[in-house]
Design a protein around this motif. Structure first.
Motif, PDB file in Angstrom:
ATOM      1  N   SER A 122       0.816  -1.216   0.000  1.00 12.65           N
ATOM      2  CA  SER A 122       0.000   0.000   0.000  1.00 12.65           C
ATOM      3  C   SER A 122       0.845   1.260   0.000  1.00 12.65           C
ATOM      4  O   SER A 122       0.455   2.278  -0.575  1.00 12.65           O
ATOM      5  CB  SER A 122      -0.949   0.005   1.206  1.00 12.65           C
ATOM      6  N   GLY A 123       2.002   1.203   0.659  1.00 10.72           N
ATOM      7  CA  GLY A 123       2.897   2.355   0.690  1.00 10.72           C
ATOM      8  C   GLY A 123       4.060   2.263  -0.271  1.00 10.72           C
ATOM      9  O   GLY A 123       4.966   3.102  -0.224  1.00 10.72           O
ATOM     10  N   GLN A 124       4.025   1.240  -1.152  1.00  9.13           N
ATOM     11  CA  GLN A 124       5.122   1.036  -2.110  1.00  9.13           C
ATOM     12  C   GLN A 124       6.470   1.080  -1.395  1.00  9.13           C
ATOM     13  O   GLN A 124       7.402   1.785  -1.806  1.00  9.13           O
ATOM     14  CB  GLN A 124       5.071   2.073  -3.224  1.00  9.13           C
ATOM     15  N   ALA A 125       6.567   0.307  -0.324  1.00  6.36           N
ATOM     16  CA  ALA A 125       7.770   0.329   0.507  1.00  6.36           C
ATOM     17  C   ALA A 125       9.015   0.082  -0.344  1.00  6.36           C
ATOM     18  O   ALA A 125       9.055  -0.822  -1.171  1.00  6.36           O
ATOM     19  CB  ALA A 125       7.663  -0.738   1.595  1.00  6.36           C
ATOM     20  N   GLY A 126      10.014   0.912  -0.125  1.00  7.05           N
ATOM     21  CA  GLY A 126      11.274   0.794  -0.859  1.00  7.05           C
ATOM     22  C   GLY A 126      11.340   1.618  -2.125  1.00  7.05           C
ATOM     23  O   GLY A 126      12.420   1.771  -2.710  1.00  7.05           O
ATOM     24  N   ARG A 127      10.211   2.186  -2.560  1.00  5.17           N
ATOM     25  CA  ARG A 127      10.228   2.857  -3.862  1.00  5.17           C
ATOM     26  C   ARG A 127      11.101   4.109  -3.858  1.00  5.17           C
ATOM     27  O   ARG A 127      11.715   4.446  -4.880  1.00  5.17           O
ATOM     28  CB  ARG A 127       8.805   3.207  -4.290  1.00  5.17           C
ATOM     29  N   LYS A 341      -3.262   7.418  -0.013  1.00  9.35           N
ATOM     30  CA  LYS A 341      -2.349   6.888  -1.024  1.00  9.35           C
ATOM     31  C   LYS A 341      -1.038   6.393  -0.427  1.00  9.35           C
ATOM     32  O   LYS A 341      -0.279   5.682  -1.084  1.00  9.35           O
ATOM     33  CB  LYS A 341      -2.058   7.963  -2.077  1.00  9.35           C
ATOM     34  N   GLY A 342      -0.751   6.764   0.797  1.00  7.56           N
ATOM     35  CA  GLY A 342       0.503   6.350   1.417  1.00  7.56           C
ATOM     36  C   GLY A 342       1.567   7.419   1.304  1.00  7.56           C
ATOM     37  O   GLY A 342       1.367   8.477   0.697  1.00  7.56           O
ATOM     38  N   PRO A 343       2.731   7.153   1.885  1.00  8.12           N
ATOM     39  CA  PRO A 343       3.813   8.141   1.834  1.00  8.12           C
ATOM     40  C   PRO A 343       4.189   8.477   0.391  1.00  8.12           C
ATOM     41  O   PRO A 343       4.096   7.637  -0.502  1.00  8.12           O
ATOM     42  CB  PRO A 343       4.970   7.428   2.551  1.00  8.12           C
ATOM     43  N   ASP A 344       4.610   9.702   0.183  1.00  7.54           N
ATOM     44  CA  ASP A 344       5.039  10.137  -1.142  1.00  7.54           C
ATOM     45  C   ASP A 344       6.185   9.248  -1.626  1.00  7.54           C
ATOM     46  O   ASP A 344       7.228   9.162  -0.972  1.00  7.54           O
ATOM     47  CB  ASP A 344       5.504  11.596  -1.063  1.00  7.54           C
ATOM     48  N   PRO A 345       6.030   8.562  -2.779  1.00  2.00           N
ATOM     49  CA  PRO A 345       7.110   7.692  -3.261  1.00  2.00           C
ATOM     50  C   PRO A 345       8.307   8.457  -3.790  1.00  2.00           C
ATOM     51  O   PRO A 345       9.321   7.858  -4.120  1.00  2.00           O
ATOM     52  CB  PRO A 345       6.433   6.872  -4.353  1.00  2.00           C
ATOM     53  N   ARG A 346       8.173   9.759  -3.906  1.00  2.00           N
ATOM     54  CA  ARG A 346       9.256  10.640  -4.342  1.00  2.00           C
ATOM     55  C   ARG A 346       9.766  10.276  -5.737  1.00  2.00           C
ATOM     56  O   ARG A 346      10.959  10.041  -5.956  1.00  2.00           O
ATOM     57  CB  ARG A 346      10.390  10.630  -3.317  1.00  2.00           C
ATOM     58  N   GLU A 482       2.782   8.416  10.030  1.00  2.00           N
ATOM     59  CA  GLU A 482       2.173   9.731  10.223  1.00  2.00           C
ATOM     60  C   GLU A 482       1.858  10.392   8.889  1.00  2.00           C
ATOM     61  O   GLU A 482       0.783  10.997   8.706  1.00  2.00           O
ATOM     62  CB  GLU A 482       3.113  10.609  11.047  1.00  2.00           C
ATOM     63  N   GLN A 483       2.768  10.268   7.907  1.00  2.66           N
ATOM     64  CA  GLN A 483       2.534  10.845   6.581  1.00  2.66           C
ATOM     65  C   GLN A 483       1.308  10.222   5.917  1.00  2.66           C
ATOM     66  O   GLN A 483       0.567  10.898   5.192  1.00  2.66           O
ATOM     67  CB  GLN A 483       3.770  10.628   5.707  1.00  2.66           C
ATOM     68  N   THR A 484       1.076   8.942   6.169  1.00  2.00           N
ATOM     69  CA  THR A 484      -0.079   8.250   5.594  1.00  2.00           C
ATOM     70  C   THR A 484      -1.372   8.689   6.256  1.00  2.00           C
ATOM     71  O   THR A 484      -2.336   9.083   5.587  1.00  2.00           O
ATOM     72  CB  THR A 484       0.098   6.726   5.745  1.00  2.00           C
ATOM     73  N   LEU A 485      -1.422   8.623   7.567  1.00  2.00           N
ATOM     74  CA  LEU A 485      -2.658   8.917   8.295  1.00  2.00           C
ATOM     75  C   LEU A 485      -3.082  10.372   8.139  1.00  2.00           C
ATOM     76  O   LEU A 485      -4.283  10.678   8.105  1.00  2.00           O
ATOM     77  CB  LEU A 485      -2.474   8.568   9.773  1.00  2.00           C
ATOM     78  N   ALA A 486      -2.098  11.264   8.021  1.00  2.00           N
ATOM     79  CA  ALA A 486      -2.428  12.686   7.891  1.00  2.00           C
ATOM     80  C   ALA A 486      -3.256  12.960   6.639  1.00  2.00           C
ATOM     81  O   ALA A 486      -4.046  13.916   6.606  1.00  2.00           O
ATOM     82  CB  ALA A 486      -1.147  13.513   7.869  1.00  2.00           C
ATOM     83  N   GLN A 487      -3.116  12.132   5.609  1.00  2.00           N
ATOM     84  CA  GLN A 487      -3.860  12.340   4.365  1.00  2.00           C
ATOM     85  C   GLN A 487      -5.365  12.183   4.551  1.00  2.00           C
ATOM     86  O   GLN A 487      -6.147  12.708   3.761  1.00  2.00           O
ATOM     87  CB  GLN A 487      -3.370  11.353   3.299  1.00  2.00           C
ATOM     88  N   VAL A 488      -5.763  11.435   5.582  1.00  2.00           N
ATOM     89  CA  VAL A 488      -7.191  11.227   5.826  1.00  2.00           C
ATOM     90  C   VAL A 488      -7.614  11.818   7.166  1.00  2.00           C
ATOM     91  O   VAL A 488      -8.662  11.457   7.722  1.00  2.00           O
ATOM     92  CB  VAL A 488      -7.553   9.728   5.751  1.00  2.00           C
ATOM     93  N   GLY A 489      -6.809  12.732   7.676  1.00  2.00           N
ATOM     94  CA  GLY A 489      -7.189  13.473   8.876  1.00  2.00           C
ATOM     95  C   GLY A 489      -7.223  12.650  10.144  1.00  2.00           C
ATOM     96  O   GLY A 489      -7.986  12.947  11.071  1.00  2.00           O
ATOM     97  N   ILE A 490      -6.400  11.618  10.237  1.00  2.00           N
ATOM     98  CA  ILE A 490      -6.342  10.761  11.418  1.00  2.00           C
ATOM     99  C   ILE A 490      -4.966  10.926  12.049  1.00  2.00           C
ATOM    100  O   ILE A 490      -3.943  10.906  11.351  1.00  2.00           O
ATOM    101  CB  ILE A 490      -6.595   9.283  11.051  1.00  2.00           C
ATOM    102  N   SER A 491      -4.905  11.068  13.348  1.00  2.00           N
ATOM    103  CA  SER A 491      -3.625  11.221  14.028  1.00  2.00           C
ATOM    104  C   SER A 491      -3.056   9.859  14.398  1.00  2.00           C
ATOM    105  O   SER A 491      -3.793   8.882  14.602  1.00  2.00           O
ATOM    106  CB  SER A 491      -3.784  12.058  15.300  1.00  2.00           C
TER     107      SER A 491
END
Length: 683
Positions: A122-127, A341-346, A482-491
């Protein structure tokens, strides 16, 4: 005196339910696991697989230390080396590949072994790490892509109903989904609906355990679902039950779509689907006059040559009946469209544009231009189409292969290096269930055993060894969550304390009340975007490859589908002795008429074959499949199942949308094994 500590976590597996669980820890050891009774959707129940998760964590065959190949590729012969040596040698090899061949020579092959936003798919870990190296982009299309694309052409998103609202449905169509095996928590809401008078229909080529519990089962011919949808809507029009006000206010392309519906009367649809005309008419009448109707269609329905069109057509049904007006009405395929969408894959870290390599085209894509295959959270030798060609590609001596794994899978046997990976109770993650509306927190409960590293820590260490200075490569797991949850307003605090948090949507949730995220802002029966992509402008029936092939032209006479096994999750748990025993070994379900004509009897060992290869299985003679169809559950490791599984027969071929795979769209035949042929799977 020892004390027990409960730790809140989440199941990481490729299942829509993403259970919240509670790990009991005593003296630093996980001694118990149960479902979290406070979670509103999963309510404390775990599946037959995950109930044995702690057995997996402690399994004798768990990989706890790095391994380096010492035998031929495929032999599974390794020597243990230190973690520092493994990472240093791997980092040096990656650097030399990038310098000599460019970053695109690296294929980071990530799978759905974990769906986490921090450690997984879901977060494209490692990308971020791969982008910094300029590696090829990995198109992870193996699960739901054709259906996702089909839904987007109609609704603008694959997101749909909240499955909890099925409790409010009065007609429930379980379309190509075996709920009691793959996502059983929804059944509670089905039961609530039935208690209030709902009627439940299972539409499936197999009479599954879910079909056994439904009020009605329609044994549809594989790959003809879109035709059935058109036939049902034809009856809705005959009944004058289309919601003209909803169509006028909320949809576009109706005139074109109505003409397509009228070209598919029930008599024609009966010929296509193999269903009796009177049963199509009866369900059409029920659909016409029952509000709300909720449709649950999951990934199996779109794993054929016309899979995208099938989901596109199913998505049109509530646009005609107006069911999107109501709680309990509409279609539920995946709730991922409502999730972050998950953390920015940059992607801005890429030094230049790079090619995309497609997951389900591994055999084709693994050519001489690929110098490094990095496999994580995936077992392509067990899970991906065209198994024999993949095996041959992995045997290349010039292919540098690294596998991050927990167990000695068939894919591990072809690795140059194996890095030991943590399991869910040993690392931090945050998840979203693609079958419910909750974010779920996973707190690490115990320390990783041996030298196991999490996905994120592995890439952080490699980045340091390679001298990469981009700060985002070193974000902590907590920062990524935190970067993920902030996108949907959840702490983080809210999700962590409770173990879960509901997405910020209404209860009950009725999607699309503010319009559809399509170019027109309406539900689109006709799509200019589809037309521009070379697809039919109007939703309709695109037959599967097998359904569109005349009997005289079929290379082999039977259609094989590969449903989920009740005891495995893809190939996960297929090394668990108890679950292998419960699976009763590799099996192929054959209709009595097909068995009789081939001299097959129940329990007999047989070979299932086509031009791509063969696998061996025990025959289960059953009228649960129609004549002309065989079902071979997926999930067995080839090396524990006689050397191959059904993917040896599945052609590496694309569905109509998203290059989706065609696991349910292959011609095969079945024959008894001769007395000289041996078959002794490890059960």
């Amino acid at each position: 005196m020892s004390t027990s500590l409960p730790v809140l976590g989440a199941c990481p597996l490729d299942c829509p339910d993403t259970c919240s669980w509670v790990v009991t820890v005593r003296d630093g050891e996980a001694v118990g696991l149960r479902g979290n009774r406070d979670h509103p959707y999963t309510r404390g129940a775990l599946c037959v697989k995950v109930n044995r998760y702690l057995e997996q964590v402690r399994s004798a065959d768990r990989i706890l230390h790095p391994l380096k190949r010492v035998g031929p590729k495929g032999s599974g012969r390794f020597e243990r080396i230190s973690l520092d040596q493994a990472l240093s040698e791997i980092a040096a090899k990656l650097a030399s590949i990038v310098e000599e061949h460019g970053g695109e020579a690296i294929w980071p092959y990530q799978g759905t072994g974990t769906l986490g936003y921090v450690q997984g798919e879901s977060g494209q870990a490692g990308r971020r790490f791969w982008n910094a190296l300029g590696a090829s982009r990995h198109d992870l299309n193996i699960c739901a892509r054709a259906g996702n694309d089909g839904l987007r052409y109609v609704n603008g998103t694959p997101g749909g109903m909240d499955p909890e609202t099925f409790a409010l449905s009065r007609l429930i169509l379980l379309w190509g989904t075996n709920t009691l095996t793959s996502g059983h928590h929804m059944w509670k809401f089905v039961q609530d609906a039935r208690a209030a008078g709902a009627y439940v229909v299972a539409i499936d080529p197999i009479r599954t355990r879910t079909a056994d519990q439904a009020d009605e089962h329609l044994p549809i011919r594989p790959g003809t679902d879109a035709a059935l949808a058109l036939g049902l809507l034809h009856v809705v029009l005959e009944e004058g039950a289309e919601d003209r006000a909803y169509i006028e206010e909320h949809t576009t392309g109706w005139d074109e779509f109505e003409a397509e519906i009228r070209r598919h009367p029930p008599a024609l649809v009966a010929e296509i689907t193999g269903l009796p005309e009177e049963r199509i008419r009866a369900l059409g009448v029920r659909l016409a006059h029952t509000r709300p109707t909720g449709i649950r269609a999951t990934m199996g329905v779109q794993r054929h040559g016309g899979g995208g069109a099938a989901m596109r057509m199913i998505a049109c049904i509530p646009g005609v009946t107006g069911d999107w007006r109501y709680p309990g009405g509409g279609v539920a395929y995946s709730t991922s469209g409502h999730a972050p969408k998950g953390p920015d894959p940059r992607d801005d870290l890429l030094p230049h544009p790079v090619r995309t390599l497609t997951m389900t085209r591994l055999a084709d894509g693994l050519d001489e231009s690929v110098k490094c295959l990095w496999v994580y959270a995936a077992n392509p030798m067990g899970s991906t189409s065209d198994q024999n060609r993949i095996r041959a590609a992995l045997e290349r001596e010039d292919l540098f292969t690294v596998v991050m794994e927990q167990f000695p899978t068939d894919t591990v046997d072809y690795a140059d290096y194996v890095l030991p990976a943590t399991m869910q109770i040993e690392h931090l993650d945050v998840h979203h269930g693609y079958g419910h509306m909750y974010m779920v927190w996973n707190e690490p409960a115990v320390e990783p055993p041996g030298e196991c590293l999490s996905t994120t820590e592995t890439f952080r260490r490699l980045a340091r060894l390679m001298g990469l200075t981009e700060p985002s490569l070193y974000d902590s797991d907590l920062e990524l969550a935190e970067q993920t949850l902030a996108q949907v307003g959840i702490s983080v605090e809210e999700c962590r304390k409770q173990g879960w948090a509901r997405l910020r949507v209404a209860e009950p949730f009725v999607p699309f009340t503010e319009g559809f995220p399509t170019p027109s802002g309406r539900l689109e029966f006709a799509s200019a975007k589809a037309e521009a992509a070379g697809l039919p402008r109007v939703a309709g029936y695109v037959p599967s490859f097998t359904a569109s092939t005349a009997p005289a032209d079929r290379p082999h006479p039977l259609v094989m589908i590969t449903p989920a096994a009740h005891t495995f999750l893809n190939t996960q748990f297929a090394n668990n002795p108890e679950l292998r025993k419960r699976s009763k070994g590799p099996r192929v379900m054959v209709n009595p008429a097909d068995a009789a004509s081939r001299g097959l009897v129940d329990g007999q060992a047989a070979r299932v074959f086509n031009g791509n290869g063969e696998f061996r299985a025990y025959v289960e003679v059953s009228d649960r499949v129609a004549q002309g169809v065989v079902a071979a559950p997926k999930g067995h490791w080839p090396k524990l199942a006689g050397g191959a599984n059904p993917n040896a027969l599945v052609e590496e071929r694309d569905a109509d949308m998203g290059r989706g795979p065609i696991y349910h769209d292959n011609f095969v035949d079945v024959a008894p094994l001769s007395d000289e042929e041996e078959f002794e799977p490890l059960v």
